[in-house]
Design an enzyme around this catalytic site. Structure first.
Site, mmCIF file in Angstrom:
data_model
loop_
_atom_site.group_PDB
_atom_site.id
_atom_site.type_symbol
_atom_site.label_atom_id
_atom_site.label_comp_id
_atom_site.label_asym_id
_atom_site.label_seq_id
_atom_site.Cartn_x
_atom_site.Cartn_y
_atom_site.Cartn_z
ATOM 1 N N ASP A 1 35.175 43.171 -7.377
ATOM 2 C CA ASP A 1 36.371 42.292 -7.449
ATOM 3 C C ASP A 1 37.056 42.502 -8.693
ATOM 4 O O ASP A 1 37.682 43.381 -9.033
ATOM 5 C CB ASP A 1 35.857 40.937 -7.153
ATOM 6 C CG ASP A 1 36.927 39.859 -7.062
ATOM 7 O OD1 ASP A 1 38.015 40.278 -6.779
ATOM 8 O OD2 ASP A 1 36.601 38.690 -7.133
ATOM 9 N N VAL B 1 36.405 36.610 1.095
ATOM 10 C CA VAL B 1 35.601 36.903 2.408
ATOM 11 C C VAL B 1 34.142 36.704 2.346
ATOM 12 O O VAL B 1 33.686 36.598 1.451
ATOM 13 C CB VAL B 1 35.835 38.688 2.676
ATOM 14 C CG1 VAL B 1 37.191 38.931 3.174
ATOM 15 C CG2 VAL B 1 35.336 39.521 1.686
HETATM 16 P P1 IMP Z 1 33.161 40.716 -9.627
HETATM 17 O O1 IMP Z 1 32.009 40.546 -10.764
HETATM 18 O O2 IMP Z 1 34.517 39.987 -10.027
HETATM 19 O O3 IMP Z 1 33.555 42.151 -9.373
HETATM 20 O O4 IMP Z 1 32.560 40.042 -8.580
HETATM 21 C C1 IMP Z 1 31.516 40.808 -7.945
HETATM 22 C C2 IMP Z 1 30.789 39.535 -6.983
HETATM 23 O O5 IMP Z 1 31.222 38.534 -6.799
HETATM 24 C C3 IMP Z 1 29.966 40.375 -6.031
HETATM 25 O O6 IMP Z 1 28.843 41.012 -6.160
HETATM 26 C C4 IMP Z 1 30.234 39.155 -4.735
HETATM 27 O O7 IMP Z 1 28.976 38.655 -4.738
HETATM 28 C C5 IMP Z 1 31.194 38.169 -5.572
HETATM 29 N N1 IMP Z 1 32.451 38.065 -4.716
HETATM 30 C C6 IMP Z 1 33.700 38.485 -5.110
HETATM 31 N N2 IMP Z 1 34.653 38.504 -4.231
HETATM 32 C C7 IMP Z 1 34.048 38.056 -3.201
HETATM 33 C C8 IMP Z 1 34.640 37.401 -1.984
HETATM 34 O O8 IMP Z 1 35.664 37.984 -1.345
HETATM 35 N N3 IMP Z 1 33.672 36.847 -1.069
HETATM 36 C C9 IMP Z 1 32.138 36.644 -1.495
HETATM 37 N N4 IMP Z 1 31.775 37.010 -2.773
HETATM 38 C C10 IMP Z 1 32.612 37.641 -3.536
#
Ligand code: IMP
Ligand code: MG
Length: 182
Positions: A105, A155
């Site tokens: 994300d 999601v």
């Molecule tokens: P980041 O650190 O922002 O890249 O987010 C990564 C973590 O956030 C992932 O390992 C997920 O656990 C959680 N995450 C990010 N987007 C979503 C989503 O749309 N649904 C559920 N979990 C998410």
């Protein structure tokens, strides 16, 4: 559970097909000399079902390492930074590491785990994510294997949660907006 979803984004059959293809891509990458000494470092809890399905399609000799990271979402969908809840217990020095996460994300989680592994003596570090939100993922954070690129929606299902719910839903669906605060 299904009533809490706005729509199904990726049905279970499509997930299974893509996991099978991904396993083929990964196997081709590692089946040469790098196949010896492979460790799959998996970021829990979101990747638990993806990991279980992927490794059973991977005919490679491997170790599995687990690390639990919380991106601090709780009852919100906004990331407030990532913290480690359970440290990796396996030694990856001298090993090829494939880092597995459910979704890329903002990239904060993968970046943090990658940086920790960088000083560990791993021979190589590649990354594999089931989902990626290209509109948000930082361009410098390249995943080597990506299951699906998706739009910027929140999601759940197939391991992904909202406030630790919905992980057991077999498809990946978009959570209804009125159920969360972003
Ligand atoms: P980041 O650190 O922002 O890249 O987010 C990564 C973590 O956030 C992932 O390992 C997920 O656990 C959680 N995450 C990010 N987007 C979503 C989503 O749309 N649904 C559920 N979990 C998410
Ligand atoms: Mg996660």
């Amino acid at each position: 559970m299904q009533a809490d979803l706005e729509r199904i984004l990726i049905p279970r059959a499509a997930i299974a097909r893509r996991v099978h293809e991904l396993a083929g891509e990964i196997a081709r990458t590692y089946e040469g000399g790098e196949g010896d000494g492979l460790t799959l470092v998996t970021i829990l809890s979101g990747s638990l079902i993806f990991l279980a399905d992927l490794i059973r399609e991977l005919p490679l000799r491997m170790k599995i390492g687990l690390i639990t990271v919380s991106s601090y979402r709780g009852a919100t969908t906004e990331s407030k930074g990532s913290i480690i809840l359970h440290e990796l217990k396996v030694d990856v020095a001298g090993r090829h590491v494939l880092l597995i996460d459910d979704i890329l994300d903002t990239g904060g989680t993968l970046r943090m785990v990658r940086e920790r592994l960088a000083g560990s003596g791993a021979l190589s570090i590649r990354t594999c994510v089931l989902l990626r939100k290209p509109s948000k993922a930082p361009p410098d954070l390249v995943a080597d294997f990506v299951g699906f690129d998706i739009e910027d929606v929140f999601v759940v299902g197939y391991g992904l949660d909202y406030n630790d719910l919905y992980r057991n839903f077999p498809d990946i669906g978009v959570l209804r907006k009125e159920l969360y605060t972003s």
